[in-house]
Design a protein around this motif. Sequence first.
Motif, PDB file in Angstrom:
ATOM      1  N   ASP A  67       0.825  -1.211   0.000  1.00  0.00           N
ATOM      2  CA  ASP A  67       0.000   0.000   0.000  1.00  0.00           C
ATOM      3  C   ASP A  67       0.857   1.257   0.000  1.00  0.00           C
ATOM      4  N   LYS A  68       1.897   1.248   0.785  1.00  0.00           N
ATOM      5  CA  LYS A  68       2.778   2.414   0.857  1.00  0.00           C
ATOM      6  C   LYS A  68       3.475   2.643  -0.487  1.00  0.00           C
ATOM      7  N   ALA A  69       3.956   1.570  -1.105  1.00  0.00           N
ATOM      8  CA  ALA A  69       4.605   1.676  -2.415  1.00  0.00           C
ATOM      9  C   ALA A  69       3.620   2.188  -3.460  1.00  0.00           C
ATOM     10  N   LEU A  70       2.404   1.647  -3.460  1.00  0.00           N
ATOM     11  CA  LEU A  70       1.387   2.097  -4.410  1.00  0.00           C
ATOM     12  C   LEU A  70       1.044   3.565  -4.192  1.00  0.00           C
ATOM     13  N   SER A  71       0.964   3.991  -2.941  1.00  0.00           N
ATOM     14  CA  SER A  71       0.678   5.400  -2.637  1.00  0.00           C
ATOM     15  C   SER A  71       1.797   6.313  -3.128  1.00  0.00           C
ATOM     16  N   LEU A  72       3.034   5.879  -2.926  1.00  0.00           N
ATOM     17  CA  LEU A  72       4.177   6.669  -3.404  1.00  0.00           C
ATOM     18  C   LEU A  72       4.131   6.829  -4.923  1.00  0.00           C
ATOM     19  N   ILE A  73       3.806   5.765  -5.607  1.00  0.00           N
ATOM     20  CA  ILE A  73       3.729   5.817  -7.071  1.00  0.00           C
ATOM     21  C   ILE A  73       2.560   6.697  -7.507  1.00  0.00           C
ATOM     22  N   ALA A  74       1.410   6.518  -6.871  1.00  0.00           N
ATOM     23  CA  ALA A  74       0.215   7.284  -7.238  1.00  0.00           C
ATOM     24  C   ALA A  74       0.406   8.784  -7.049  1.00  0.00           C
ATOM     25  N   SER A  75       1.220   9.163  -6.081  1.00  0.00           N
ATOM     26  CA  SER A  75       1.421  10.595  -5.795  1.00  0.00           C
ATOM     27  C   SER A  75       2.765  11.110  -6.299  1.00  0.00           C
ATOM     28  N   SER A  76       3.434  10.325  -7.133  1.00  0.00           N
ATOM     29  CA  SER A  76       4.760  10.703  -7.633  1.00  0.00           C
ATOM     30  C   SER A  76       4.715  11.996  -8.443  1.00  0.00           C
ATOM     31  N   ASN A  77       5.702  12.839  -8.212  1.00  0.00           N
ATOM     32  CA  ASN A  77       5.843  14.080  -8.980  1.00  0.00           C
ATOM     33  C   ASN A  77       6.890  13.938 -10.074  1.00  0.00           C
ATOM     34  N   SER A  78       7.460  12.769 -10.194  1.00  0.00           N
ATOM     35  CA  SER A  78       8.496  12.528 -11.193  1.00  0.00           C
ATOM     36  C   SER A  78       7.897  12.580 -12.597  1.00  0.00           C
ATOM     37  N   GLY A  79       8.575  13.256 -13.472  1.00  0.00           N
ATOM     38  CA  GLY A  79       8.140  13.323 -14.858  1.00  0.00           C
ATOM     39  C   GLY A  79       8.296  11.993 -15.579  1.00  0.00           C
ATOM     40  N   ARG A  80       9.057  11.085 -14.967  1.00  0.00           N
ATOM     41  CA  ARG A  80       9.274   9.772 -15.582  1.00  0.00           C
ATOM     42  C   ARG A  80       8.154   8.793 -15.268  1.00  0.00           C
ATOM     43  N   VAL A  81       7.241   9.165 -14.372  1.00  0.00           N
ATOM     44  CA  VAL A  81       6.108   8.303 -14.027  1.00  0.00           C
ATOM     45  C   VAL A  81       4.881   8.831 -14.761  1.00  0.00           C
ATOM     46  N   SER A  82       4.394   8.050 -15.695  1.00  0.00           N
ATOM     47  CA  SER A  82       3.265   8.493 -16.523  1.00  0.00           C
ATOM     48  C   SER A  82       1.972   8.569 -15.714  1.00  0.00           C
ATOM     49  N   GLN A  83       1.047   9.324 -16.241  1.00  0.00           N
ATOM     50  CA  GLN A  83      -0.272   9.439 -15.617  1.00  0.00           C
ATOM     51  C   GLN A  83      -0.957   8.076 -15.594  1.00  0.00           C
ATOM     52  N   GLU A  84      -0.740   7.295 -16.622  1.00  0.00           N
ATOM     53  CA  GLU A  84      -1.331   5.960 -16.696  1.00  0.00           C
ATOM     54  C   GLU A  84      -0.832   5.071 -15.548  1.00  0.00           C
ATOM     55  N   VAL A  85       0.458   5.146 -15.262  1.00  0.00           N
ATOM     56  CA  VAL A  85       1.035   4.359 -14.162  1.00  0.00           C
ATOM     57  C   VAL A  85       0.450   4.821 -12.832  1.00  0.00           C
ATOM     58  N   LYS A  86       0.328   6.131 -12.649  1.00  0.00           N
ATOM     59  CA  LYS A  86      -0.245   6.674 -11.411  1.00  0.00           C
ATOM     60  C   LYS A  86      -1.686   6.217 -11.233  1.00  0.00           C
ATOM     61  N   GLU A  87      -2.461   6.255 -12.327  1.00  0.00           N
ATOM     62  CA  GLU A  87      -3.858   5.818 -12.261  1.00  0.00           C
ATOM     63  C   GLU A  87      -3.970   4.335 -11.925  1.00  0.00           C
ATOM     64  N   LYS A  88      -3.106   3.524 -12.508  1.00  0.00           N
ATOM     65  CA  LYS A  88      -3.126   2.087 -12.228  1.00  0.00           C
ATOM     66  C   LYS A  88      -2.773   1.827 -10.761  1.00  0.00           C
ATOM     67  N   ARG A  90      -3.379   3.867  -8.299  1.00  0.00           N
ATOM     68  CA  ARG A  90      -4.589   4.252  -7.550  1.00  0.00           C
ATOM     69  C   ARG A  90      -5.651   3.154  -7.627  1.00  0.00           C
ATOM     70  N   SER A  91      -5.800   2.551  -8.798  1.00  0.00           N
ATOM     71  CA  SER A  91      -6.821   1.508  -8.937  1.00  0.00           C
ATOM     72  C   SER A  91      -6.459   0.274  -8.101  1.00  0.00           C
ATOM     73  N   TYR A  92      -5.182  -0.062  -8.018  1.00  0.00           N
ATOM     74  CA  TYR A  92      -4.762  -1.178  -7.154  1.00  0.00           C
ATOM     75  C   TYR A  92      -5.065  -0.851  -5.692  1.00  0.00           C
ATOM     76  N   LEU A  93      -4.833   0.400  -5.299  1.00  0.00           N
ATOM     77  CA  LEU A  93      -5.124   0.798  -3.911  1.00  0.00           C
ATOM     78  C   LEU A  93      -6.613   0.650  -3.618  1.00  0.00           C
ATOM     79  N   VAL A  94      -7.456   1.063  -4.539  1.00  0.00           N
ATOM     80  CA  VAL A  94      -8.912   0.961  -4.367  1.00  0.00           C
ATOM     81  C   VAL A  94      -9.311  -0.514  -4.274  1.00  0.00           C
ATOM     82  N   GLU A  95      -8.761  -1.349  -5.153  1.00  0.00           N
ATOM     83  CA  GLU A  95      -9.065  -2.783  -5.123  1.00  0.00           C
ATOM     84  C   GLU A  95      -8.688  -3.401  -3.778  1.00  0.00           C
ATOM     85  N   LYS A  96      -7.549  -2.985  -3.242  1.00  0.00           N
ATOM     86  CA  LYS A  96      -7.070  -3.563  -1.984  1.00  0.00           C
ATOM     87  C   LYS A  96      -7.941  -3.116  -0.805  1.00  0.00           C
ATOM     88  N   GLN A  97      -8.642  -1.997  -0.945  1.00  0.00           N
ATOM     89  CA  GLN A  97      -9.498  -1.496   0.110  1.00  0.00           C
ATOM     90  C   GLN A  97     -10.826  -2.253   0.174  1.00  0.00           C
TER      91      GLN A  97
END
Length: 99
Positions: A67-88, A90-97
């Motif tokens: 969960d912590k890793a997924l949260s870090l990715i979802a909120s990443s400000n890095s330009g190397r992390v695409s919006q698609e990756v961030k959305e995915k 977030r969706s994994y976090l929602v599924e886990k909830q």
Amino acid sequence: MDDKKLSRYLQSVGQACFIRFFEEFSSDTLSRDALIAKLRDQTTYTEKSCASRVSKARSILNAGLADKALSLIASSNSGRVSQEVKEKARSYLVEKQQP
């Protein structure tokens, strides 16, 4: 595993790789060797790189930090992390909830 080590491991795996293969990394049915082979088949990573990524991703998950890793990715400000990756992430976090 502290936050610094989590960040270092996540960087070693690659945030996009962690998300792309999240279900496989999380699987109890896939062996380490099978997962390395899958990464080799579906990426341009070397065998050694695949082994390292699998080891570090599974270390994150075994430490209970998915969960912590997924949260870090979802909120990443890095330009190397695409919006698609961030959305995915977030969706994994929602599924886990969900129960």
